[in-house]
Scaffold this motif. Structure first.
Motif, short mmCIF file in Angstrom:
data_model
loop_
_atom_site.label_atom_id
_atom_site.label_comp_id
_atom_site.label_asym_id
_atom_site.label_seq_id
_atom_site.Cartn_x
_atom_site.Cartn_y
_atom_site.Cartn_z
N LEU A 21 -4.26 7.25 4.12
CA LEU A 21 -4.95 7.87 3.00
C LEU A 21 -3.97 8.51 2.02
O LEU A 21 -4.17 8.44 0.79
CB LEU A 21 -5.96 8.92 3.49
CG LEU A 21 -7.18 8.34 4.21
CD1 LEU A 21 -7.99 9.46 4.86
CD2 LEU A 21 -8.03 7.52 3.26
N ARG A 22 -2.90 9.08 2.54
CA ARG A 22 -1.87 9.67 1.68
C ARG A 22 -1.25 8.60 0.77
O ARG A 22 -1.06 8.80 -0.42
CB ARG A 22 -0.80 10.36 2.53
CG ARG A 22 0.30 11.03 1.75
CD ARG A 22 1.35 11.69 2.66
NE ARG A 22 1.75 10.89 3.80
CZ ARG A 22 2.62 9.87 3.76
NH1 ARG A 22 3.15 9.50 2.62
NH2 ARG A 22 2.94 9.21 4.86
N VAL A 23 -0.94 7.44 1.36
CA VAL A 23 -0.38 6.33 0.58
C VAL A 23 -1.40 5.83 -0.44
O VAL A 23 -1.07 5.63 -1.62
CB VAL A 23 0.08 5.18 1.51
CG1 VAL A 23 0.46 3.95 0.69
CG2 VAL A 23 1.24 5.63 2.38
N MET A 24 -2.62 5.65 -0.01
CA MET A 24 -3.67 5.15 -0.90
C MET A 24 -3.90 6.05 -2.10
O MET A 24 -4.11 5.58 -3.22
CB MET A 24 -4.98 4.99 -0.13
CG MET A 24 -4.97 3.89 0.88
SD MET A 24 -6.45 3.99 1.91
CE MET A 24 -6.50 2.34 2.58
N ASP A 25 -3.85 7.36 -1.87
CA ASP A 25 -4.09 8.32 -2.95
C ASP A 25 -3.14 8.16 -4.12
O ASP A 25 -3.52 8.32 -5.27
CB ASP A 25 -4.01 9.76 -2.43
CG ASP A 25 -5.24 10.17 -1.64
OD1 ASP A 25 -6.27 9.45 -1.71
OD2 ASP A 25 -5.17 11.20 -0.94
N LYS A 26 -1.91 7.79 -3.86
CA LYS A 26 -0.94 7.69 -4.95
C LYS A 26 -1.19 6.49 -5.86
O LYS A 26 -0.70 6.44 -6.97
CB LYS A 26 0.49 7.72 -4.43
CG LYS A 26 0.97 6.49 -3.74
CD LYS A 26 2.40 6.72 -3.27
CE LYS A 26 2.98 5.48 -2.66
NZ LYS A 26 4.32 5.68 -2.18
N TYR A 27 -2.02 5.53 -5.40
CA TYR A 27 -2.32 4.36 -6.21
C TYR A 27 -3.56 4.52 -7.07
O TYR A 27 -3.88 3.63 -7.87
CB TYR A 27 -2.45 3.11 -5.32
CG TYR A 27 -1.11 2.64 -4.81
CD1 TYR A 27 -0.28 1.87 -5.61
CD2 TYR A 27 -0.66 2.99 -3.55
CE1 TYR A 27 0.95 1.45 -5.15
CE2 TYR A 27 0.56 2.57 -3.07
CZ TYR A 27 1.37 1.79 -3.89
OH TYR A 27 2.60 1.39 -3.43
N GLU A 28 -4.26 5.62 -6.91
CA GLU A 28 -5.47 5.93 -7.69
C GLU A 28 -6.44 4.75 -7.69
O GLU A 28 -6.97 4.40 -6.66
CB GLU A 28 -5.10 6.40 -9.09
CG GLU A 28 -4.27 7.67 -9.07
CD GLU A 28 -3.80 8.12 -10.43
OE1 GLU A 28 -4.02 7.41 -11.43
OE2 GLU A 28 -3.20 9.21 -10.48
#
Length: 92
Positions: A21-28
């Motif tokens: 989820l942390r990685v996904m969040d940075k891709y908006e």
């Protein structure tokens, strides 16, 4: 499908889900892990240490992206694979 739902289809490990989820969040809004374009998914996955797609899909997609067979051991140097991918593919 929400990011949380996607993560729970991949694993039940809470720590792994939090990392994903942390990685996904940075891709908006760029939800490349849901793309139908395997090359696109693999191009972005090569930039991440946390896997968001299954390894089998990743491996086959990297071979398509690089237009050559890729041995498992080559995944130890993701940065080298990404440099090669940048020369062959532009997702935008």
């Amino acid at each position: 499908m929400t990011n949380e739902q996607y993560c729970t289809t991949m694993t039940s490990d809470k720590k792994a889900i939090d990392n994903m989820l942390r990685v996904m969040d940075k891709y908006e809004d760029n939800k490349w892990w849901l793309s139908d374009d395997v090359k696109r998914m693999c191009y972005f996955q090569l930039q991440e240490d946390i896997p968001l797609i299954e390894f089998e899909v990743f491996h086959k997609g990297v071979e398509m992206l690089l237009e050559r067979p890729v041995m498992d051991i080559e995944f130890w140097d993701i940065k080298k694979l990404f440099e090669e991918a940048k020369a062959k593919y532009n997702p935008e």
